[in-house]
Write a protein that holds these residues in place. Structure first.
Motif, PDB file in Angstrom:
ATOM      1  N   SER A   4     -22.479  38.369   4.282  1.00 33.35           N
ATOM      2  CA  SER A   4     -21.160  38.922   4.572  1.00 33.35           C
ATOM      3  C   SER A   4     -20.726  38.571   5.987  1.00 33.35           C
ATOM      4  O   SER A   4     -19.569  38.223   6.239  1.00 33.35           O
ATOM      5  N   ARG A  47     -19.901  34.808   6.128  1.00 32.75           N
ATOM      6  CA  ARG A  47     -18.633  34.566   5.419  1.00 32.75           C
ATOM      7  C   ARG A  47     -17.439  35.047   6.233  1.00 32.75           C
ATOM      8  O   ARG A  47     -16.397  34.382   6.292  1.00 32.75           O
ATOM      9  N   PRO A  59     -17.761  31.186   3.457  1.00 33.35           N
ATOM     10  CA  PRO A  59     -18.715  31.590   2.412  1.00 33.35           C
ATOM     11  C   PRO A  59     -19.820  30.561   2.236  1.00 33.35           C
ATOM     12  O   PRO A  59     -19.652  29.381   2.546  1.00 33.35           O
ATOM     13  N   SER A 115     -22.154  28.338  -0.170  1.00 30.69           N
ATOM     14  CA  SER A 115     -22.070  27.761  -1.508  1.00 30.69           C
ATOM     15  C   SER A 115     -23.433  27.522  -2.136  1.00 30.69           C
ATOM     16  O   SER A 115     -23.561  27.493  -3.357  1.00 30.69           O
ATOM     17  N   VAL A 157     -19.131  26.523   2.395  1.00 29.95           N
ATOM     18  CA  VAL A 157     -17.893  25.928   1.904  1.00 29.95           C
ATOM     19  C   VAL A 157     -17.213  25.260   3.106  1.00 29.95           C
ATOM     20  O   VAL A 157     -17.033  25.865   4.147  1.00 29.95           O
ATOM     21  N   ALA A 165     -14.234  40.734  -3.798  1.00 34.48           N
ATOM     22  CA  ALA A 165     -14.300  39.332  -4.197  1.00 34.48           C
ATOM     23  C   ALA A 165     -15.310  38.577  -3.332  1.00 34.48           C
ATOM     24  O   ALA A 165     -16.093  37.759  -3.834  1.00 34.48           O
ATOM     25  N   GLY A 166     -15.296  38.856  -2.031  1.00 37.95           N
ATOM     26  CA  GLY A 166     -16.281  38.234  -1.153  1.00 37.95           C
ATOM     27  C   GLY A 166     -17.686  38.678  -1.476  1.00 37.95           C
ATOM     28  O   GLY A 166     -18.627  37.873  -1.463  1.00 37.95           O
ATOM     29  N   ARG A 187     -19.009  36.890  -4.447  1.00 36.38           N
ATOM     30  CA  ARG A 187     -19.415  35.515  -4.096  1.00 36.38           C
ATOM     31  C   ARG A 187     -20.791  35.513  -3.450  1.00 36.38           C
ATOM     32  O   ARG A 187     -21.619  34.633  -3.732  1.00 36.38           O
ATOM     33  N   ASP A 188     -21.053  36.488  -2.590  1.00 34.74           N
ATOM     34  CA  ASP A 188     -22.364  36.576  -1.948  1.00 34.74           C
ATOM     35  C   ASP A 188     -23.459  36.870  -2.961  1.00 34.74           C
ATOM     36  O   ASP A 188     -24.557  36.298  -2.895  1.00 34.74           O
ATOM     37  N   ALA A 206     -23.431  36.060  -6.097  1.00 33.97           N
ATOM     38  CA  ALA A 206     -23.645  34.831  -6.879  1.00 33.97           C
ATOM     39  C   ALA A 206     -24.523  33.848  -6.118  1.00 33.97           C
ATOM     40  O   ALA A 206     -25.384  33.176  -6.713  1.00 33.97           O
ATOM     41  N   ALA A 207     -24.343  33.746  -4.795  1.00 30.07           N
ATOM     42  CA  ALA A 207     -25.162  32.835  -3.989  1.00 30.07           C
ATOM     43  C   ALA A 207     -26.631  33.242  -4.029  1.00 30.07           C
ATOM     44  O   ALA A 207     -27.528  32.389  -4.105  1.00 30.07           O
TER      45      ALA A 207
END
Length: 264
Positions: A137, A140, A145, A147, A166, A251-252, A255-256, A258-259
């Protein structure tokens, strides 16, 4: 005139995020409520997503989650957006005022060839996945973010990892779990002749973080302010609700997560 919002929080959230102390320090903006409230604080342990959904269904105008564990938030994002309710994630480092103070300098010095070093020191016994989520976090928020994530070491004493961001920059991430030193985080970007470094204290400390920009002409210490990260998170939530704006924190966070889930 500042709008005053009523706040309620579970005992677990209060303990994790020093919420009672935050409310006491913002008497013009917030006041304690013991029933229905405008803003709801929720601890980020198991079941936090359901608790957030319930708070929105019950009429909360804003929700703050303290240090959440990894979870699927797709349905919560849809619900919050449909109801017009901002959900702020009170991650360990993200809301320290020094983070915002460093953002422009990091953007200016970061390109596809940039290399970022990130390190955190946290107490022994901390939840490794939560520690990593909070570090992702921070990266990002300040830079970009992540990837792709690859671990060189991961155990009960910490981890070392390499990451692709990214935009093309690379990063090394490390965490040290030890009770021998203070809780802290450091983020630094290195270029051939310049660097930017931010050092952050514990989120319960009001001591200012430091931001140093270095180059051929010397080093500059940027101005920051005295405020805990928890307090800054609540001020942000208050501002979003007052302005009728949403938050992209979930949303952020997704994404974290998922990483981490796809890390090798």
């Amino acid at each position: 005139m500042t709008t005053q919002f009523a706040v309620t929080a579970s005992s677990a959230a209060d303990k994790a995020g020093d919420i009672a102390q935050v409310i006491a320090s913002l008497p013009v903006s917030l006041h304690q409520a013991f029933a229905a409230a405008d803003l709801v604080g929720i601890a980020g342990g198991d079941g936090w997503v359901d608790a957030a959904k319930h708070a929105i269904e019950s009429g909360a105008r804003g929700v703050l989650i303290v240090d959440p564990v990894a979870f699927d938030v797709v349905a919560l994002i849809k619900q919050a957006d449909a109801a017009g309710v901002p959900v702020v994630i009170d991650a360990t480092w993200t809301h320290n005022p020094a983070v915002a103070a460093s953002a422009d300098a990091f953007v200016e010095h970061c390109d596809a060839d940039g290399f970022i070093e990130a390190r955190v020191n946290v107490p022994l016994g901390s939840d490794i996945e939560r520690v990593l989520l909070n570090q992702l976090s921070l990266v990002r928020t300040v830079v970009s973010p992540i990837s792709r994530l690859r671990f060189a070491r991961k155990n009960s004493r910490g981890y070392d990892a390499l990451a692709d961001l990214v935009g093309g920059a690379s990063a090394s991430l490390s965490a040290i779990l030890s009770s021998s030193g203070p809780v802290s985080a450091t983020l630094r970007i290195l270029q051939s002749e310049t660097s930017v470094e931010v050092e952050l204290p514990s989120p319960v400390s009001a001591a200012p973080g430091s931001v140093i920009v270095s180059g051929p002409e010397g080093a500059t210490l940027l101005p920051t302010q005295w405020e805990t990260a928890h307090r800054a998170a609540w001020r942000r939530l208050h501002g979003l609700v007052d302005a009728g704006e949403l938050s992209r924190d979930l949303a952020g966070f997704a994404r974290d997560v998922a990483a981490i889930r796809t890390a090798k």
